[in-house]
Design an enzyme around this catalytic site. Sequence first.
Site, PDB file in Angstrom:
ATOM      1  N   GLY A   1       0.859  -1.283  -0.077  1.00 39.85           N
ATOM      2  CA  GLY A   1      -0.190   0.032   0.064  1.00 39.85           C
ATOM      3  C   GLY A   1       0.895   1.377   0.448  1.00 39.85           C
ATOM      4  O   GLY A   1       0.176   2.429   0.616  1.00 39.85           O
ATOM      5  N   SER A   2       2.351   1.069  -0.558  1.00 34.97           N
ATOM      6  CA  SER A   2       2.592   2.771  -0.514  1.00 34.97           C
ATOM      7  C   SER A   2       2.089   3.861  -1.437  1.00 34.97           C
ATOM      8  O   SER A   2       1.830   4.815  -1.166  1.00 34.97           O
ATOM      9  CB  SER A   2       4.253   2.187  -0.855  1.00 34.97           C
ATOM     10  OG  SER A   2       4.512   2.431  -2.436  1.00 34.97           O
TER      11      SER A   2
ATOM     12  N   HIS B   1       1.175   1.104 -13.072  1.00 37.52           N
ATOM     13  CA  HIS B   1       2.066  -0.084 -13.509  1.00 37.52           C
ATOM     14  C   HIS B   1       2.551   0.156 -13.254  1.00 37.52           C
ATOM     15  O   HIS B   1       3.403   1.765 -13.963  1.00 37.52           O
ATOM     16  CB  HIS B   1       1.215  -0.946 -14.442  1.00 37.52           C
ATOM     17  CG  HIS B   1       1.855  -1.912 -14.625  1.00 37.52           C
ATOM     18  ND1 HIS B   1       1.526  -3.179 -14.627  1.00 37.52           N
ATOM     19  CD2 HIS B   1       2.600  -2.031 -15.727  1.00 37.52           C
ATOM     20  CE1 HIS B   1       2.549  -4.258 -14.446  1.00 37.52           C
ATOM     21  NE2 HIS B   1       2.751  -3.609 -16.273  1.00 37.52           N
TER      22      HIS B   1
ATOM     23  N   ILE C   1      -8.454  -8.906 -11.469  1.00 37.89           N
ATOM     24  CA  ILE C   1      -8.336  -8.928 -12.753  1.00 37.89           C
ATOM     25  C   ILE C   1     -10.038  -7.775 -12.876  1.00 37.89           C
ATOM     26  O   ILE C   1     -10.740  -8.827 -12.389  1.00 37.89           O
ATOM     27  CB  ILE C   1      -8.223  -9.531 -14.175  1.00 37.89           C
ATOM     28  CG1 ILE C   1      -7.279  -9.704 -14.203  1.00 37.89           C
ATOM     29  CG2 ILE C   1      -8.412  -8.343 -15.540  1.00 37.89           C
ATOM     30  CD1 ILE C   1      -5.813  -8.733 -14.097  1.00 37.89           C
ATOM     31  N   LEU C   2     -10.072  -6.940 -12.981  1.00 37.32           N
ATOM     32  CA  LEU C   2     -11.708  -6.311 -12.940  1.00 37.32           C
ATOM     33  C   LEU C   2     -12.652  -6.701 -14.465  1.00 37.32           C
ATOM     34  O   LEU C   2     -11.504  -7.232 -15.072  1.00 37.32           O
ATOM     35  CB  LEU C   2     -12.397  -5.058 -12.400  1.00 37.32           C
ATOM     36  CG  LEU C   2     -11.580  -4.574 -11.290  1.00 37.32           C
ATOM     37  CD1 LEU C   2     -11.612  -3.126 -11.338  1.00 37.32           C
ATOM     38  CD2 LEU C   2     -11.947  -5.446 -10.056  1.00 37.32           C
TER      39      LEU C   2
ATOM     40  N   ASN D   1      -5.693   3.080 -12.738  1.00 33.62           N
ATOM     41  CA  ASN D   1      -4.151   1.241 -12.130  1.00 33.62           C
ATOM     42  C   ASN D   1      -3.005   2.031 -12.546  1.00 33.62           C
ATOM     43  O   ASN D   1      -2.384   2.899 -13.310  1.00 33.62           O
ATOM     44  CB  ASN D   1      -4.336   0.404 -12.922  1.00 33.62           C
ATOM     45  CG  ASN D   1      -3.173  -0.633 -12.139  1.00 33.62           C
ATOM     46  OD1 ASN D   1      -3.272  -1.394 -11.262  1.00 33.62           O
ATOM     47  ND2 ASN D   1      -2.481  -1.423 -13.201  1.00 33.62           N
TER      48      ASN D   1
ATOM     49  N   MET E   1      -4.275  -7.011  -7.353  1.00 31.54           N
ATOM     50  CA  MET E   1      -4.097  -8.141  -7.895  1.00 31.54           C
ATOM     51  C   MET E   1      -4.817  -8.232  -8.393  1.00 31.54           C
ATOM     52  O   MET E   1      -5.243 -10.280  -8.046  1.00 31.54           O
ATOM     53  CB  MET E   1      -3.181  -8.313  -7.442  1.00 31.54           C
ATOM     54  CG  MET E   1      -1.777  -7.815  -7.429  1.00 31.54           C
ATOM     55  SD  MET E   1      -1.099  -7.233  -8.924  1.00 31.54           S
ATOM     56  CE  MET E   1       1.183  -6.838  -8.370  1.00 31.54           C
TER      57      MET E   1
HETATM   58  C1  GAR Z   1       3.140  -1.130  -7.689  1.00 33.48           C
HETATM   59  O1  GAR Z   1       4.546  -0.989  -7.915  1.00 33.48           O
HETATM   60  C2  GAR Z   1       2.133  -1.144  -8.885  1.00 33.48           C
HETATM   61  O2  GAR Z   1       3.139  -0.684  -9.831  1.00 33.48           O
HETATM   62  C3  GAR Z   1       1.815  -2.553  -8.786  1.00 33.48           C
HETATM   63  O3  GAR Z   1       2.257  -3.155  -7.904  1.00 33.48           O
HETATM   64  C4  GAR Z   1       2.777  -2.302  -6.451  1.00 33.48           C
HETATM   65  C5  GAR Z   1       2.418  -1.989  -5.579  1.00 33.48           C
HETATM   66  O4  GAR Z   1       2.762  -1.871  -4.298  1.00 33.48           O
HETATM   67  N1  GAR Z   1       0.964  -2.758  -9.131  1.00 33.48           N
HETATM   68  C6  GAR Z   1       1.239  -3.727 -10.609  1.00 33.48           C
HETATM   69  O5  GAR Z   1       1.936  -4.388 -11.143  1.00 33.48           O
HETATM   70  C7  GAR Z   1      -0.001  -3.460 -11.117  1.00 33.48           C
HETATM   71  N2  GAR Z   1      -0.147  -4.832 -12.635  1.00 33.48           N
HETATM   72  P1  GAR Z   1       2.167  -0.425  -2.920  1.00 33.48           P
HETATM   73  O6  GAR Z   1       1.325  -1.407  -2.707  1.00 33.48           O
HETATM   74  O7  GAR Z   1       3.752  -0.328  -2.635  1.00 33.48           O
HETATM   75  O8  GAR Z   1       1.918   1.186  -4.076  1.00 33.48           O
END
Ligand code: GAR
Length: 195
Positions: free
Chosen positions: A13-14, A110, A93-94, A108, A91
């Site tokens: 959740g950063s 990515h 897929i909607l 989103n 994580m």
């Molecule tokens: C982030 O790097 C985000 O871009 C990625 O998961 C991480 C979540 O980090 N998302 C994907 O790969 C989506 N396909 P966080 O929980 O610290 O925000």
Amino acid sequence: MGLNLGILISGRGSNMLNLVNASQRGLINSKIKIVISNNKNSNGIDKAKRKNIKTKIINQKEYESKKDFENALSNTLKNEDVELVCLAGFMSILSKNFLKDWNKKVINIHPSLLPSFRGKNAVKQALENKVKTAGCSVHFVDEGIDTGEIISQERVPVLSNDNEETLGKKILKKEHGLYIKVIKEFERKCFNGKT
Ligand code: GAR
């Protein structure tokens, strides 16, 4: 003028915390109405609680079908008057069933320069493909995996000694700035009556 945001997470959740901090410090005008995790062990939920944000765990495993799970998600967001859904490490897929009610209202983040390196392990994929420039993207969500229309991107040079951890950290820092930039752009367009 701000929007009511709902943030969906699955893990640490950063990006969520970054948006919460931006909202609470007035860096963005939008308000975080709710943070929802589909994973009961998500660290991000505790981080949101500590910031006095409303949270909910909607665990897909506890629903009979994906449709039931997505309906619970959608209803919870609607009950909070959410106007824009921000996926932040969510994580799952909607499907069309969810998106039909949220057309162009789900975005989103990515960790790659889409359309390259969709899906999981995007940073690893970038290193394996020996790209000189990596980065991150914010895009509208469609039914595919990281396939929706790209809204904005930030680039990160890949150094010869970068590994998944060092490059991932640099990209994550850029993600945080990018997500705020995109929310500000949504706020500006709403204020001007363009969306
Ligand atoms: C982030 O790097 C985000 O871009 C990625 O998961 C991480 C979540 O980090 N998302 C994907 O790969 C989506 N396909 P966080 O929980 O610290 O925000």
